[in-house]
Design a protein around this motif. Structure first.
Motif, PDB file in Angstrom:
ATOM      1  N   ARG A  35       0.849  -1.186   0.000  1.00 55.54           N
ATOM      2  CA  ARG A  35       0.000   0.000   0.000  1.00 55.54           C
ATOM      3  C   ARG A  35       0.886   1.238   0.000  1.00 55.54           C
ATOM      4  O   ARG A  35       2.119   1.117   0.063  1.00 55.54           O
ATOM      5  CB  ARG A  35      -0.936  -0.001   1.213  1.00 55.54           C
ATOM      6  N   THR A  36       0.259   2.413  -0.070  1.00 56.35           N
ATOM      7  CA  THR A  36       0.998   3.668  -0.122  1.00 56.35           C
ATOM      8  C   THR A  36       0.596   4.517   1.076  1.00 56.35           C
ATOM      9  O   THR A  36      -0.592   4.639   1.370  1.00 56.35           O
ATOM     10  CB  THR A  36       0.646   4.411  -1.431  1.00 56.35           C
ATOM     11  N   SER A  37       1.571   5.076   1.758  1.00 56.40           N
ATOM     12  CA  SER A  37       1.267   5.902   2.931  1.00 56.40           C
ATOM     13  C   SER A  37       0.657   7.228   2.503  1.00 56.40           C
ATOM     14  O   SER A  37       0.661   7.564   1.316  1.00 56.40           O
ATOM     15  CB  SER A  37       2.542   6.161   3.733  1.00 56.40           C
ATOM     16  N   VAL A  38       0.172   8.015   3.474  1.00 54.74           N
ATOM     17  CA  VAL A  38      -0.432   9.320   3.162  1.00 54.74           C
ATOM     18  C   VAL A  38       0.553  10.175   2.365  1.00 54.74           C
ATOM     19  O   VAL A  38       0.176  10.903   1.453  1.00 54.74           O
ATOM     20  CB  VAL A  38      -0.839  10.049   4.460  1.00 54.74           C
ATOM     21  N   CYS A  52       0.434  -3.920  13.236  1.00 59.28           N
ATOM     22  CA  CYS A  52       0.992  -2.673  12.690  1.00 59.28           C
ATOM     23  C   CYS A  52       0.136  -2.077  11.567  1.00 59.28           C
ATOM     24  O   CYS A  52       0.288  -0.908  11.236  1.00 59.28           O
ATOM     25  CB  CYS A  52       2.423  -2.903  12.199  1.00 59.28           C
ATOM     26  N   LEU A  53      -0.716  -2.858  10.974  1.00 54.98           N
ATOM     27  CA  LEU A  53      -1.608  -2.416   9.893  1.00 54.98           C
ATOM     28  C   LEU A  53      -0.876  -1.955   8.628  1.00 54.98           C
ATOM     29  O   LEU A  53      -1.462  -1.312   7.768  1.00 54.98           O
ATOM     30  CB  LEU A  53      -2.546  -1.303  10.386  1.00 54.98           C
ATOM     31  N   GLU A  54       0.402  -2.294   8.516  1.00 57.09           N
ATOM     32  CA  GLU A  54       1.166  -1.852   7.347  1.00 57.09           C
ATOM     33  C   GLU A  54       0.879  -2.717   6.118  1.00 57.09           C
ATOM     34  O   GLU A  54       1.193  -2.340   5.008  1.00 57.09           O
ATOM     35  CB  GLU A  54       2.672  -1.885   7.653  1.00 57.09           C
ATOM     36  N   ARG A  56      -1.990  -3.667   4.795  1.00 53.41           N
ATOM     37  CA  ARG A  56      -3.372  -3.624   4.323  1.00 53.41           C
ATOM     38  C   ARG A  56      -3.466  -3.610   2.792  1.00 53.41           C
ATOM     39  O   ARG A  56      -2.697  -2.909   2.125  1.00 53.41           O
ATOM     40  CB  ARG A  56      -4.080  -2.387   4.878  1.00 53.41           C
ATOM     41  N   HIS A  64      -8.521  -2.044   2.986  1.00 53.01           N
ATOM     42  CA  HIS A  64      -7.895  -2.047   4.319  1.00 53.01           C
ATOM     43  C   HIS A  64      -7.990  -3.387   5.051  1.00 53.01           C
ATOM     44  O   HIS A  64      -8.232  -3.424   6.245  1.00 53.01           O
ATOM     45  CB  HIS A  64      -8.480  -0.935   5.202  1.00 53.01           C
TER      46      HIS A  64
END
Ligand SMILES: Cc1cc2nc3c(=O)[nH]c(=O)nc-3n(C[C@H](O)[C@H](O)[C@H](O)COP(=O)(O)OP(=O)(O)OC[C@H]3O[C@@H](n4cnc5c(N)ncnc54)[C@H](O)[C@@H]3O)c2cc1C
Ligand code: FES
Lengths: 82, 416
Positions: A35-38, A52-54, A56, A64
């Motif tokens: 995924r891509t962070s904000v 950690c939800l990294e 998703r 998500h």
């Protein structure tokens, strides 16, 4: 030989042993950025245990989902950001 | 820190103290700001950042409209970190009674130079397709906005610092009088006048505020990123049904689209609790109410929930001006659920009083001296009408088509 399951990652079929988590299938498909962070940075699994939800990704249209916690099912459609 | 002297010492660098510092420093005064924690902490860090004009009273409306215009003027200079967006507000009407209120409100706003538009059920469904079908309509206020409050407070403090103001972080004020501020370490600073802008913390500095200001706890929750689900700040008009909302705990539906695609879900109101922990039953009521208005929410992940304390006054108006009984001490607190919006208007009114300038709107309705009148204090014993709507909602427990289990899909997880 153990049973195997075929699912798709970003539209491409991937085959993994039954019981594999979706994160494993994504890695097997050669995808690194789950995924891509904000701020636009690539992200991938860190803890492997749902904290950690990294990791998703979108699974069967649902965004998500923590790929390290969800076992692969036949025909599952997995979509990553990267 | 030696023993310097300032024209004005402000306690509190929440959005109100920050706005006052920027205004007073821009007018050429030597300003010092004392902040016990960090810039933009307190309610400012917890709040929703909806820049909204409310009309519970003419005075509330006047300060809101004045402030909305000031935000518009400032917006060009706000850095990207403030995430300022003119997304407009939709006051959502669930039935014909609420629609009547929407029309009344619309007429009032239009008469007072705030653009508004009535949406019929179809127009509302087109504007926000994720809302539950069958709504009676909505009132749209296109010129209202949202922002990220702690970043706005930081920006305002930076403006003040550029004009030569000084900021001391980690320095709580323990006492403010006309001539000086006493700090927790026992030292004191001399000043021409002082300003108590410490939000709910103001009560500890100026003890007589305890009679006039009560902390009112609120919950918020934020989802993961789901861009495009809504495009306006949504607020329910449902408080009408509970005309006497109230001293008791209440929840009201409000939902804000964040630029990241996250959704900020609000909110609750509670007098009494002093501890800031998230209360699952009330959070549950708040989330169920939100899901009733916007059913797709039930399938989304909430990643964080938190609380904050609003400084509430008996007449729902802030305290801006001289503190009765303490010469040279000014108050700038009591903004309840509207302080992000009204911070800019507050700063103007306060600076006008300190500098002896004529103010653009009458300052009298917000003067703390009104608290000396018995009528004002008696209001505290009467039911309050909350400012963004609030619902006594035994009804929520009955919840339309939503069982408690649907809440389980609002999964509480970690960071975004
Ligand atoms: C859940 C919730 C939702 C809200 N939503 C909105 C909204 O959508 N729109 C809106 O306009 N408003 C909203 N509000 C209201 C708004 O957040 C507040 O009115 C506003 O933040 C008040 O700002 P303040 O600067 O007066 O107080 P605070 O933000 O509380 O700042 C006070 C500062 O003073 C400091 N301080 C405390 N004691 C001392 C001391 N002794 N010495 C020095 N410093 C001290 C604190 O650390 C803090 O930084 C909401 C509030 C809550 C709780
Ligand atoms: S890798 Fe940490 S939650 Fe999946």
């Amino acid at each position: 030989m153990s049973e195997s399951i075929t699912l798709t990652v970003n539209g491409r079929p991937v085959t993994v042993p039954k019981g594999s988590m979706v994160s494993a299938a994504i890695s097997r498909a050669g995808v690194q950025a789950f995924r891509t962070s904000v701020s636009g940075r690539p992200r991938g699994p860190l803890c492997g245990m749902g904290i950690c939800l990294e990791c998703r990704v979108t699974i069967d249209g649902r965004p998500h989902c923590r790929s390290c916690q969800i076992p692969c099912c036949p025909g599952m459609e997995v979509q990553t950001d990267g | 820190m030696g023993n310097p002297s300032f024209d004005v010492i402000i306690a509190g660098a929440g959005i109100v103290g920050a706005a006052c510092a920027a205004e007073l420093a821009a007018a050429g005064l030597e300003v010092a700001v004392l902040e016990s924690d960090m810039v933009g902490s307190g309610a400012t860090a917890a709040g929703m950042g909806h820049i909204v004009v409310m009309d519970d009273s003419e005075a509330q409306f006047a300060l809101g409209r004045y402030s909305l215009n000031l935000w518009h003027e400032l917006s060009e200079r706000l850095p990207a970190s403030c995430e300022y967006q003119v997304c407009g507000t939709l006051w959502v009407a669930a039935d014909e009674d609420e629609m009547e209120e929407a029309r009344r409100k619309g007429r009032y706003y239009s008469r007072h130079q705030i653009e508004s538009e009535i949406l019929d059920p179809q127009a509302l469904a087109d504007a926000e397709p994720a809302l539950r079908p069958g709504m009676a309509g909505a009132l749209r206020i296109p010129g209202e906005s949202v922002l990220y409050p702690p970043a706005a407070a930081r920006f305002l403090i930076d403006q003040a610092l550029q004009q030569g103001a000084q900021l001391w972080v980690g320095k709580p004020a323990t006492e403010l009088t006309g001539g000086r501020a006493r700090l927790a370490d026992g030292s004191s600073l001399a000043a021409g006048c002082t300003v108590n802008a410490a939000g709910c913390g103001a009560l500890r500095i100026t003890p007589q505020l305890v009679q006039w200001v009560r902390p009112r706890k609120g919950h918020l929750a934020i989802t993961d990123r789901y861009p495009g689900l809504i495009s306006h700040q949504l607020v329910e008009l449902g408080y009408l049904k509970s005309a006497h909302a109230s001293e008791s705990d209440s929840v009201a539906f409000t939902l804000q689209p964040r630029p990241t695609g996250q959704l900020l879900i609000g909110s609750s109101r509670q007098f009494g609790p002093a501890d800031s922990s998230v209360e699952a039953p009330l959070l549950g009521r708040m989330l169920r109410r939100a899901c009733r208005y916007l059913p797709p929410l039930a399938d989304l992940s909430v990643i964080r929930a938190w609380t904050g304390f609003r400084a509430a006054t008996p007449d729902n108006l802030p305290l801006i001006g001289p503190c009765p009984g303490v010469d040279g001490l000014y108050l700038a607190t009591g903004h309840e659920g509207l302080g992000i919006t009204t911070s800019l208007g507050t700063a103007k009114l306060l600076a006008d009083q300190i500098l002896g300038r004529k103010s653009e709107i009458p300052a009298q309705p917000y003067l703390p001296s009104r608290m000396l009148k018995k009528e004002t204090l008696n209001l505290a014993r009467q039911p309050l009408r909350p400012e963004t709507g609030s619902h006594r909602d035994t009804e929520t427990q009955r919840s339309e088509g939503l069982s408690d289990s649907s809440l389980c899909t609002l999964r509480l997880g970690g960071k975004s």
